[in-house]
Design a protein around this motif. Structure first.
Motif, PDB file in Angstrom:
ATOM      1  N   GLU A 148       0.832  -1.194   0.000  1.00 54.16           N
ATOM      2  CA  GLU A 148       0.000   0.000   0.000  1.00 54.16           C
ATOM      3  C   GLU A 148       0.872   1.251   0.000  1.00 54.16           C
ATOM      4  O   GLU A 148       1.868   1.323   0.725  1.00 54.16           O
ATOM      5  CB  GLU A 148      -0.922   0.024   1.222  1.00 54.16           C
ATOM      6  CG  GLU A 148      -1.904  -1.144   1.288  1.00 54.16           C
ATOM      7  CD  GLU A 148      -2.900  -0.992   2.429  1.00 54.16           C
ATOM      8  OE1 GLU A 148      -3.107   0.165   2.872  1.00 54.16           O
ATOM      9  OE2 GLU A 148      -3.453  -2.004   2.867  1.00 54.16           O
ATOM     10  N   ILE A 149       0.493   2.227  -0.810  1.00 56.62           N
ATOM     11  CA  ILE A 149       1.133   3.536  -0.811  1.00 56.62           C
ATOM     12  C   ILE A 149       0.012   4.560  -0.611  1.00 56.62           C
ATOM     13  O   ILE A 149      -0.808   4.780  -1.510  1.00 56.62           O
ATOM     14  CB  ILE A 149       1.877   3.809  -2.129  1.00 56.62           C
ATOM     15  CG1 ILE A 149       2.891   2.696  -2.415  1.00 56.62           C
ATOM     16  CG2 ILE A 149       2.582   5.164  -2.072  1.00 56.62           C
ATOM     17  CD1 ILE A 149       3.501   2.760  -3.800  1.00 56.62           C
ATOM     18  N   ASN A 150      -0.056   5.137   0.585  1.00 57.52           N
ATOM     19  CA  ASN A 150      -1.170   6.000   0.944  1.00 57.52           C
ATOM     20  C   ASN A 150      -0.778   7.474   0.905  1.00 57.52           C
ATOM     21  O   ASN A 150       0.263   7.865   1.455  1.00 57.52           O
ATOM     22  CB  ASN A 150      -1.679   5.658   2.347  1.00 57.52           C
ATOM     23  CG  ASN A 150      -2.359   4.305   2.391  1.00 57.52           C
ATOM     24  OD1 ASN A 150      -2.728   3.755   1.353  1.00 57.52           O
ATOM     25  ND2 ASN A 150      -2.521   3.756   3.575  1.00 57.52           N
ATOM     26  N   GLY A 151      -1.607   8.283   0.260  1.00 52.50           N
ATOM     27  CA  GLY A 151      -1.388   9.720   0.233  1.00 52.50           C
ATOM     28  C   GLY A 151      -1.642  10.338   1.597  1.00 52.50           C
ATOM     29  O   GLY A 151      -2.352   9.772   2.440  1.00 52.50           O
ATOM     30  N   ALA A 152      -1.075  11.530   1.808  1.00 50.09           N
ATOM     31  CA  ALA A 152      -1.222  12.203   3.106  1.00 50.09           C
ATOM     32  C   ALA A 152      -2.593  12.855   3.266  1.00 50.09           C
ATOM     33  O   ALA A 152      -3.136  12.913   4.365  1.00 50.09           O
ATOM     34  CB  ALA A 152      -0.130  13.247   3.273  1.00 50.09           C
ATOM     35  N   GLY A 153      -3.151  13.346   2.187  1.00 50.95           N
ATOM     36  CA  GLY A 153      -4.449  14.007   2.272  1.00 50.95           C
ATOM     37  C   GLY A 153      -4.317  15.513   2.385  1.00 50.95           C
ATOM     38  O   GLY A 153      -3.218  16.062   2.502  1.00 50.95           O
ATOM     39  N   PRO A 154      -5.444  16.222   2.355  1.00 53.15           N
ATOM     40  CA  PRO A 154      -5.430  17.688   2.326  1.00 53.15           C
ATOM     41  C   PRO A 154      -5.165  18.322   3.688  1.00 53.15           C
ATOM     42  O   PRO A 154      -5.397  17.708   4.732  1.00 53.15           O
ATOM     43  CB  PRO A 154      -6.845  18.027   1.850  1.00 53.15           C
ATOM     44  CG  PRO A 154      -7.683  16.894   2.381  1.00 53.15           C
ATOM     45  CD  PRO A 154      -6.809  15.673   2.270  1.00 53.15           C
ATOM     46  N   GLN A 155      -4.695  19.552   3.651  1.00 53.16           N
ATOM     47  CA  GLN A 155      -4.667  20.392   4.841  1.00 53.16           C
ATOM     48  C   GLN A 155      -6.083  20.921   5.066  1.00 53.16           C
ATOM     49  O   GLN A 155      -6.747  21.364   4.128  1.00 53.16           O
ATOM     50  CB  GLN A 155      -3.713  21.564   4.633  1.00 53.16           C
ATOM     51  CG  GLN A 155      -2.257  21.161   4.487  1.00 53.16           C
ATOM     52  CD  GLN A 155      -1.494  21.218   5.799  1.00 53.16           C
ATOM     53  OE1 GLN A 155      -2.053  21.538   6.849  1.00 53.16           O
ATOM     54  NE2 GLN A 155      -0.220  20.893   5.750  1.00 53.16           N
ATOM     55  N   ILE A 156      -6.534  20.883   6.310  1.00 50.72           N
ATOM     56  CA  ILE A 156      -7.870  21.368   6.645  1.00 50.72           C
ATOM     57  C   ILE A 156      -7.742  22.706   7.363  1.00 50.72           C
ATOM     58  O   ILE A 156      -7.068  22.803   8.392  1.00 50.72           O
ATOM     59  CB  ILE A 156      -8.619  20.367   7.544  1.00 50.72           C
ATOM     60  CG1 ILE A 156      -8.645  18.971   6.903  1.00 50.72           C
ATOM     61  CG2 ILE A 156     -10.037  20.862   7.822  1.00 50.72           C
ATOM     62  CD1 ILE A 156      -9.317  18.890   5.567  1.00 50.72           C
ATOM     63  N   SER A 157      -8.388  23.734   6.826  1.00 49.34           N
ATOM     64  CA  SER A 157      -8.310  25.055   7.449  1.00 49.34           C
ATOM     65  C   SER A 157      -9.215  25.107   8.684  1.00 49.34           C
ATOM     66  O   SER A 157     -10.101  24.261   8.875  1.00 49.34           O
ATOM     67  CB  SER A 157      -8.732  26.129   6.456  1.00 49.34           C
ATOM     68  OG  SER A 157     -10.133  26.062   6.210  1.00 49.34           O
ATOM     69  N   GLU A 158      -9.018  26.133   9.509  1.00 48.91           N
ATOM     70  CA  GLU A 158      -9.835  26.291  10.712  1.00 48.91           C
ATOM     71  C   GLU A 158     -11.301  26.518  10.354  1.00 48.91           C
ATOM     72  O   GLU A 158     -12.197  26.008  11.026  1.00 48.91           O
ATOM     73  CB  GLU A 158      -9.309  27.449  11.565  1.00 48.91           C
ATOM     74  CG  GLU A 158      -8.053  27.125  12.342  1.00 48.91           C
ATOM     75  CD  GLU A 158      -8.238  25.944  13.304  1.00 48.91           C
ATOM     76  OE1 GLU A 158      -9.254  25.937  14.032  1.00 48.91           O
ATOM     77  OE2 GLU A 158      -7.394  25.038  13.314  1.00 48.91           O
ATOM     78  N   SER A 159     -11.553  27.279   9.288  1.00 44.72           N
ATOM     79  CA  SER A 159     -12.947  27.524   8.899  1.00 44.72           C
ATOM     80  C   SER A 159     -13.605  26.247   8.375  1.00 44.72           C
ATOM     81  O   SER A 159     -14.799  25.998   8.638  1.00 44.72           O
ATOM     82  CB  SER A 159     -13.025  28.625   7.839  1.00 44.72           C
ATOM     83  OG  SER A 159     -12.348  28.251   6.658  1.00 44.72           O
TER      84      SER A 159
END
Length: 306
Positions: free
Chosen positions: A103-114
């Motif tokens: 498996e090679i898993n992506g890190a995913g998005p940064q989530i903003s405070e809003s």
């Protein structure tokens, strides 16, 4: 209503080939793109069991649109929070002749405070009689107490929760009395920094999770079956016969079968039986198991009190 939370969903690009040779050009014999994420898998199994759920989580960008398009084929009810950055892609490589999965898993998005606030505000409609199933990894900039914050919020409103994660994020939620937790035997050993010699030791440490607040503990043991540990009893489900095609989603399927059945029946033993059948049926399938496959595997499983 059952709500599933997939904080960091993905497009799972599953590749099948005879052998994986690193450093060389490899050609697949089969490939498929699936809407991935542990909570998504839970919702899909609940759908097979004819139990309603609403899938929550963060999706964004071009890959987020593709993810939602793939998911629309399964007719799930969703209420995603839109984010600016792209939904991740995970690559799953099944080398058949080598009997290996990579498996090679992506890190995913940064989530903003809003974006985080919008998500948390959407939980206000969850209340008495509902179950929230939190499953999977967090996006890279969310604090490890994110699940704990969710558990506190929905519990205050009268809902139950299930958590399928590992490490400190799991331990921190135990005083809030999750309905069920589901480490595999390796994850359970890591939680307490021990090595198990036998099944009885697994039961002993699973019960420590109950002592810290969990109501039920499921422990999957791959080819050795699974355990259900309650306050004063322990049960084992045998591993049914079958060829493991893709283990991705097997644990999520077990959580779905247990939680959905328990919400309907309040019977932990039958919930365990169906949960074990869902987990194995998915392992024997290229994708999440169908109801037909679950029913077939259910007949092969026996629940034994230990």
């Amino acid at each position: 209503m059952i709500y599933t939370i997939t904080v960091n969903p993905s497009i799972d690009y599953v590749l099948q080939l005879k052998n994986l040779n690193t450093g060389e050009v490899n050609r697949t014999s089969n490939d498929v793109k699936l809407p991935g994420g542990k909570g998504i898998n839970v919702s899909r199994i609940l759908k097979e069991l004819k139990l309603d759920s609403t899938a929550l989580g963060f999706v964004g960008g071009a890959t987020g649109s593709m993810f939602e398009e793939l998911l629309s084929q399964h007719n799930l009810k969703t209420s995603f929070t839109k984010v600016k950055e792209d939904t991740r892609i995970n690559v799953k490589i099944n080398a058949v002749d080598q009997n290996e999965e990579t498996e090679i898993n992506g890190a995913g998005p940064q989530i903003s405070e809003s974006e985080k606030k919008t998500f948390m505000d959407n939980l206000n409609t969850i209340g008495d009689g509902d179950i929230v199933i939190m499953a999977g990894s967090l996006c890279k900039n969310l604090n490890s107490d994110f699940y704990l914050d969710i558990a506190k919020k929905i519990q205050k409103n009268g809902a139950e929760f299930v958590i399928d994660t590992t490490g400190q994020a799991l331990l921190d939620t135990l005083p809030l009395h999750p309905l069920v937790v589901k480490p595999n035997h390796h994850e359970l050993a890591d939680l307490f920094n021990v090595t198990f010699k036998d099944e009885q030791e697994i039961i002993t440490y699973a019960r420590k999770l109950l002592e810290q607040g969990a109501k039920h503990a499921l422990v999957s043991m791959a080819g050795d079956g699974a355990l259900l540990v309650t306050k004063d009893k322990a049960y084992k489900a045998n591993a049914p016969k079958g060829t493991v095609i893709n283990s991705v989603g097997a644990g999520d399927s077990m959580i779905a079968g247990f939680s959905g059945t328990f919400m309907d029946t309040k019977d932990p033993i039958e919930s365990f039986h169906i949960g074990a059948a869902c987990g194995s049926a998915t392992a024997f399938s290229q994708d999440i198991a169908t109801k037909e496959k679950i029913d077939e595997v259910y007949k092969q499983i026996t629940i034994t009190e230990l």
